[in-house]
Design a protein around this motif. Structure first.
Motif, PDB file in Angstrom:
ATOM      1  N   ASN A 206       0.713  -1.070   0.071  1.00 20.24           N
ATOM      2  CA  ASN A 206       0.158  -0.012  -0.037  1.00 20.24           C
ATOM      3  C   ASN A 206       0.857   1.362   0.056  1.00 20.24           C
ATOM      4  OD1 ASN A 206      -2.049   1.802  -0.165  1.00 20.24           O
ATOM      5  ND2 ASN A 206      -2.549   1.421   2.216  1.00 20.24           N
ATOM      6  N   SER A 231     -17.202   7.835  -4.224  1.00 21.76           N
ATOM      7  CA  SER A 231     -16.535   6.592  -3.396  1.00 21.76           C
ATOM      8  C   SER A 231     -15.597   7.073  -2.473  1.00 21.76           C
ATOM      9  CB  SER A 231     -16.076   5.418  -4.237  1.00 21.76           C
ATOM     10  OG  SER A 231     -17.225   4.741  -4.918  1.00 21.76           O
ATOM     11  N   LEU A 232     -14.624   7.960  -2.889  1.00 24.82           N
ATOM     12  CA  LEU A 232     -13.635   8.470  -1.973  1.00 24.82           C
ATOM     13  C   LEU A 232     -13.895   9.543  -0.908  1.00 24.82           C
ATOM     14  CD1 LEU A 232     -10.849   9.156  -4.910  1.00 24.82           C
ATOM     15  CD2 LEU A 232     -10.846   7.140  -3.082  1.00 24.82           C
ATOM     16  N   SER A 235     -14.265   8.990   3.063  1.00 22.32           N
ATOM     17  CA  SER A 235     -13.210   9.307   3.975  1.00 22.32           C
ATOM     18  C   SER A 235     -12.479  10.338   3.492  1.00 22.32           C
ATOM     19  CB  SER A 235     -12.175   8.136   3.917  1.00 22.32           C
ATOM     20  OG  SER A 235     -11.903   7.810   2.506  1.00 22.32           O
ATOM     21  N   CYS A 236     -13.039  11.505   2.694  1.00 16.96           N
ATOM     22  CA  CYS A 236     -12.319  12.450   2.256  1.00 16.96           C
ATOM     23  C   CYS A 236     -13.087  13.870   2.209  1.00 16.96           C
ATOM     24  CB  CYS A 236     -11.302  12.425   1.080  1.00 16.96           C
ATOM     25  SG  CYS A 236     -10.676  13.767   0.382  1.00 16.96           S
ATOM     26  N   GLU A 271      -5.638  14.723   1.619  1.00 17.44           N
ATOM     27  CA  GLU A 271      -5.167  13.432   2.447  1.00 17.44           C
ATOM     28  C   GLU A 271      -3.774  13.291   2.533  1.00 17.44           C
ATOM     29  OE1 GLU A 271      -7.790  11.284   3.678  1.00 17.44           O
ATOM     30  OE2 GLU A 271      -8.358  13.356   3.429  1.00 17.44           O
ATOM     31  N   LYS A 274      -1.774   9.828   3.507  1.00 14.21           N
ATOM     32  CA  LYS A 274      -2.889   8.818   3.541  1.00 14.21           C
ATOM     33  C   LYS A 274      -3.734   8.756   1.997  1.00 14.21           C
ATOM     34  CE  LYS A 274      -4.848  11.251   6.961  1.00 14.21           C
ATOM     35  NZ  LYS A 274      -5.877  11.370   7.923  1.00 14.21           N
ATOM     36  N   THR A 276      -3.280   7.024  -0.558  1.00 18.14           N
ATOM     37  CA  THR A 276      -2.720   5.721  -1.072  1.00 18.14           C
ATOM     38  C   THR A 276      -3.188   4.806  -2.132  1.00 18.14           C
ATOM     39  OG1 THR A 276      -4.032   4.408   0.654  1.00 18.14           O
ATOM     40  CG2 THR A 276      -1.904   5.155   1.354  1.00 18.14           C
ATOM     41  N   ARG A 279      -6.717   3.012  -1.382  1.00 16.71           N
ATOM     42  CA  ARG A 279      -7.705   3.474  -1.183  1.00 16.71           C
ATOM     43  C   ARG A 279      -8.487   3.868  -2.705  1.00 16.71           C
ATOM     44  NH1 ARG A 279      -6.975   8.581   2.600  1.00 16.71           N
ATOM     45  NH2 ARG A 279      -9.100   8.863   2.217  1.00 16.71           N
ATOM     46  N   SER A 282      -9.774   0.374  -4.267  1.00 16.38           N
ATOM     47  CA  SER A 282     -10.826   0.232  -3.678  1.00 16.38           C
ATOM     48  C   SER A 282     -12.146   1.006  -4.364  1.00 16.38           C
ATOM     49  CB  SER A 282     -10.980   0.328  -2.116  1.00 16.38           C
ATOM     50  OG  SER A 282     -12.118   0.208  -1.439  1.00 16.38           O
ATOM     51  N   ALA A 283     -11.921   2.304  -4.364  1.00 16.35           N
ATOM     52  CA  ALA A 283     -12.917   3.126  -5.105  1.00 16.35           C
ATOM     53  C   ALA A 283     -13.115   2.599  -6.705  1.00 16.35           C
ATOM     54  CB  ALA A 283     -12.672   4.550  -5.087  1.00 16.35           C
TER      55      ALA A 283
END
Length: 306
Positions: A206, A231-232, A235-236, A271, A274, A276, A279, A282-283
């Motif tokens: 990662n 999607s991001l 957490s942002c 970010e 963070k 990475t 992330r 995943s999106a």
């Protein structure tokens, strides 16, 4: 009462580009040896134009070739006004050129500058100072100071530096920053602690997002960049729906590539370390962009991921 008034806080982005082919500011900042010298020149120039070392706070410096993008935070209206006046009359440009010449030991560093607050290009409205102040005030900082900036600030404070903001005095001290106390370049560095993630049954490190990831994503994601952004955004906070819509409008003329590029740039700026690859992958998975994920992980060449 004046004491009960909320603090005046605003934010803006300063875009810096050298017009000299042999001097690339992003490459210099990505170098662990040159980074402190570039940062020192930037801080001294900002102190020159605001009248104080605390007049403006640097939250993040991002490398986006050919630009060096500096996110600024202003905590006082008058400091911001002095900054705008120095920017408008060219004093900031001259100060930064001078400090860069001394810090980097070069003969000249020709610079181009742009100033933005949200979707507003302030260079177009610099004569209307109150409007510029309002734009900056509306654009609240979307992040805390980056860890790397904090380390650079501490390194700078540890040096014997003239405290006068007078340019003729401040530039006399061009002692190189001590390499042992400086953080390494974040580009390509591993996360600490090292973590991994699984994609299609394979384990991957990662790592932070790299410029090559950024460009591939913008080129291949096409019209689905908004879906990835949503999607991001969980957490942002920098990618809340208004920000996504604003990016689409602001870069409508430039097309899908630039819209996607600016979206991921906003994610990386917000970010920091963070931001990475895990992330982003995943999106992409969440939105069915498996081929693009495979391309970013080097599993195959992608022809069309739209």
């Amino acid at each position: 009462m004046a004491g009960s008034s909320p603090p005046w806080i605003g934010s803006a982005y300063l875009f810096l580009q050298s017009t000299c082919e042999t001097i690339a500011l992003p490459a210099l900042y990505e170098s662990s040896q040159k980074k402190p010298h570039v940062f020192k020149a930037l801080k001294l120039a900002l102190a020159d134009c605001t009248g104080s070392t605390n007049g403006v706070d640097v939250l993040k410096v991002h490398c986006s070739h050919p630009h060096l993008i500096v996110q600024l935070k202003f905590c006082q209206r008058e400091s911001c006004r002095r900054f705008l006046q120095s920017y408008r009359d060219g004093a900031l440009r001259k100060a930064l050129q001078s400090h860069l010449q001394l810090s980097l030991a070069v003969t000249t560093v020709p610079l181009e500058m742009q100033l933005k607050a949200g979707s507003e290009h302030l260079d177009d409205v610099l004569k209307d100072e109150d409007h510029c102040l309002e734009c900056i005030y509306r654009e609240k900082p979307d992040r805390l100071r980056d860890e790397e900036i904090t380390e650079l600030e501490e390194s700078l404070k540890s040096l014997t530096v003239h405290q006068s903001i007078n340019n003729n005095v401040a530039v006399k001290d061009c002692t190189p920053l001590s390499p042992p106390s400086l953080p390494p370049s974040s580009q390509g560095s591993s996360l600490s602690p090292q973590v991994t993630f699984v994609f299609q049954g394979q384990v991957f490190a990662n790592r932070p997002l790299l410029p090559d990831d950024h460009q591939k994503f913008a080129k291949l994601v096409s019209k689905k960049w908004k879906q990835v952004a949503r999607s991001l955004q969980r957490s942002c906070r920098a990618l809340r729906d208004p920000a996504i819509d604003n990016l689409a409008l602001e870069y409508d003329r430039e097309g899908l590539y630039e819209q996607a590029y600016q979206m991921l740039l906003r994610f990386i700026q917000s970010e920091g370390k963070k931001a990475t690859i895990a992330r982003l992958i995943s999106a992409l998975e969440e939105n069915g962009l498996i081929s693009l994920a495979e391309e970013l992980l080097g599993l195959h060449s992608t022809e069309d991921c739209s």
